[in-house]
Design an enzyme around this catalytic site. Structure first.
Site, mmCIF file in Angstrom:
data_model
loop_
_atom_site.group_PDB
_atom_site.id
_atom_site.type_symbol
_atom_site.label_atom_id
_atom_site.label_comp_id
_atom_site.label_asym_id
_atom_site.label_seq_id
_atom_site.Cartn_x
_atom_site.Cartn_y
_atom_site.Cartn_z
ATOM 1 N N GLY A 61 7.000 1.642 3.459
ATOM 2 C CA GLY A 61 7.980 2.472 2.627
ATOM 3 C C GLY A 61 9.071 1.623 1.917
ATOM 4 C CB CYS A 88 3.780 -2.510 4.765
ATOM 5 S SG CYS A 88 4.829 -3.464 3.569
ATOM 6 C CE1 TYR A 89 11.741 -0.318 6.821
ATOM 7 C CE2 TYR A 89 10.815 1.526 7.978
ATOM 8 C CZ TYR A 89 11.773 0.825 7.735
ATOM 9 O OH TYR A 89 13.100 1.227 8.268
ATOM 10 C CG HIS A 175 -0.276 -2.076 1.653
ATOM 11 N ND1 HIS A 175 0.353 -0.938 2.119
ATOM 12 C CD2 HIS A 175 0.751 -2.979 1.432
ATOM 13 C CE1 HIS A 175 1.750 -1.120 1.988
ATOM 14 N NE2 HIS A 175 2.040 -2.315 1.467
ATOM 15 C CD GLU A 177 -2.257 1.166 2.925
ATOM 16 O OE1 GLU A 177 -2.850 0.372 3.898
ATOM 17 O OE2 GLU A 177 -1.355 1.449 2.613
ATOM 18 C CG ASP A 233 -7.803 24.558 -4.949
ATOM 19 O OD1 ASP A 233 -8.703 24.059 -4.776
ATOM 20 O OD2 ASP A 233 -6.889 24.169 -5.420
ATOM 21 C CE LYS A 372 -8.418 21.073 -7.468
ATOM 22 N NZ LYS A 372 -7.288 22.302 -7.332
#
Ligand code: XMP
Length: 516
Positions: A61, A88-89, A175, A177, A233, A372
């Site tokens: 963050g 991280c944060y 990170h 990710e 969708d 999606k």
């Protein structure tokens, strides 16, 4: 009986990467959802009624733990006996609230770094002594309370990874990710499978079973009406509902006049062939009338959303439907500000546009938790025509949000023609497979040109071609100049009202994909 799904909750401290974390986990067939950072232990208990919460990830963050209004976490959340991973944060926060020493660093560390792994255990199991990681932080953890131990360091960061000595609580300053952390996926998998003991049991087959079972639970023996736009969708939501409640479902296709060229005909032809109740409503005049003089994008979206519902209500009354089914997906929900602390970005017409005095007993959204690309996978499982499963996303308010300023019949005609040219030229090439979306926008700006032998003063068309995984972020595509040139010359030659064509070279963020 349908078993509850193993789930990892991501507590969102405002990171731009929260969705990336969720997607990385889902790619490993474990369900993951983003929740506000200040979720309480009681709320976690409520989740447990439906999901097996196997782990909590505290996201990064923009704050510093020293900010007076910094988002915090209560120590109770660390004592729930649910494994925790701070990133991280989140890493700094766990160290800080448990009595470690966190200090503002002398130097901000940003980009590639090398971590020395001292203890390859838990989240770091199986990693080498030196790992390429991606960092972006100012505050740094210098030491930990006695219950914790450091597992890794970098040149500027003495405690770059840690764990609780007895409980499953971990922190990583980097990170995992992002792709730049070479073994990031392994680290996340270690957390999800080794530490949290999750089962990879979230598949699209399970999703379908659950979604189909849920619809009759909500609507009982009532009749359902679905807002079918023909996009991926709503088409997928319709197909699921049709399998779940059969002929108690009526699909209503509202032609608001803001569809692309030949689209209403395609949708009608496709769904009229299928074995379901299908109604097409020509509401073109009605929508255009309501948008007369409206230039504010949010106002356009609200008006279109409301008008949509009014048309549906009318149709629902005719067929006696009390329930509305919609194709809302996860990013729509998050972007409409329905999940703190992500800011409201745009009002997606099918979520926040619902009028307060809506007449339906309930709104059913079977795709509300999917990204999606996950919807595409479900569409393929349902055997929807390929042309629908492969379609590029198209906003509910349609071309009305691709016309800057007031929407008129003449402007609609211009943008439709331009859009058709963009589509034709892109689809002749293999670029189609790489692009997330490709379309034209009609600006409200005019510009001087020369057409034939005389001066012309016409509209500026913008071409937007983006690459993206899930529309939360996107990059403009570096498409070859020859293709842009072909599109540009066709637009200026074939559409007399246009004198200039420009290409949008803005990523999301800071821009959004659509212009309004
Ligand atoms: P933005 O412009 O927010 O778009 O970057 C992200 C994705 O969402 C689509 N979009 C919408 N889809 N209703 C929808 O169903 C809407 O109101 C809407 N607005 C934008 C957009 O095309 C992109 O794929």
């Amino acid at each position: 009986m349908i078993m509850p799904t193993d789930t990892i909750l991501i507590l969102d401290f405002g990171s731009q990467y929260s969705h990336l974390i969720a997607r990385r986990i889902r790619e490993n067939l474990v369900y993951s959802e983003i929740v506000p950072y200040d979720i309480s232990p009681e709320e976690i208990g409520e989740w447990q009624a439906e999901f097996l919460i196997k782990g909590l990830i505290l996201s990064g963050g923009p704050n510093s733990v020293f900010d007076s209004d910094a988002p915090k976490i209560s120590s109770e959340m660390l004592g729930l006996n649910i494994p925790v991973l701070g990133l991280c944060y989140g890493h700094q926060l766990v160290a800080y609230v448990t009595g470690g020493s966190v200090k503002p660093a002398k130097k901000r560390e940003f980009g590639q770094a090398y971590a020395t792994i001292k203890k390859p255990v838990g989240v770091l199991k199986g990693l080498k002594g030196r790992e390429k990681v991606w960092m972006s932080h100012s505050d740094t953890v210098f030491s930990l309370s006695t219950e914790y131990e450091a597992l890794a360091s970098t040149e500027n960061c003495p405690v770059a990874a840690f764990r609780h000595k007895e409980r499953a609580i971990y922190g990583l300053q980097w990170h995992p990710e992002v792709v730049h952390t070479e073994n990031g996926d392994k680290m996340l998998r270690n957390f999800v499978f080794e530490v949290c003991k999750s089962e990879p049991n979230w598949t699209m087959d399970d999703f379908l079973l659950k979604a189909k079972a849920e619809i009759p639970e909500v609507v009982g023996s009532g009749k359902v009406i679905v807002a079918l736009s023909g996009g991926i969708d709503s088409s997928t939501a319709t197909a699921i509902a049709s399998e779940a409640v059969g002929k108690r479902l009526t699909a209503v296709f509202v032609d608001h006049g803001f569809m692309r060229e030949e689209e209403p005909e395609f949708v009608e032809a496709t769904f009229q062939r299928l074995d379901m109740n299908f109604i097409a409503v020509d509401a073109r005049k009605r929508f255009l009338r309501r948008l007369k003089g409206v230039i504010n994008p949010e106002q356009k979206r609200m008006i279109i959303g409301e008008e949509f519902i009014r048309v549906f209500e009318g149709e629902a009354r005719k067929v006696g439907a009390e329930y509305l089914l919609q194709g809302t997906i996860y990013p729509d929900r998050v972007e409409s500000g329905l999940s703190k602390p992500s800011e409201k970005i745009k009002t997606h017409h099918n979520v926040a546009g619902l009028p307060a005095d809506m007449e339906f007993k309930a709104v059913v959204e079977p795709l509300r938790d999917l990204y999606k690309d996950e919807v595409r996978k479900v569409a393929q499982k349902l055997d929807l025509p390929m042309k629908i499963a492969e379609r590029q996303p198209f906003p509910g308010p349609g071309l009305a949000v691709r016309i800057v300023g007031e929407v008129t019949a003449r402007k609609l005609d211009i943008v439709k023609k331009a859009d058709k040219i963009v589509t034709d030229e892109i689809e002749k090439t293999s670029l189609k497979n790489r692009l997330w979306q490709y379309f034209a926008i009609l600006t409200d700006t005019r510009s001087t040109g020369v057409k034939g032998d005389s001066r012309a003063y016409g509209y500026i068309i913008v071409i937007r071609c983006v690459e993206s995984q899930e529309a939360m972020t996107a990059s403009f595509s570096r498409i070859p100049y020859q293709i842009l040139e072909k599109i540009s010359s066709r637009i200026t030659n074939e559409i007399p009202e246009v004198t200039r064509v420009v290409y949008d070279i803005t990523h999301k963020p800071p821009a959004t994909i659509e212009w309004e």
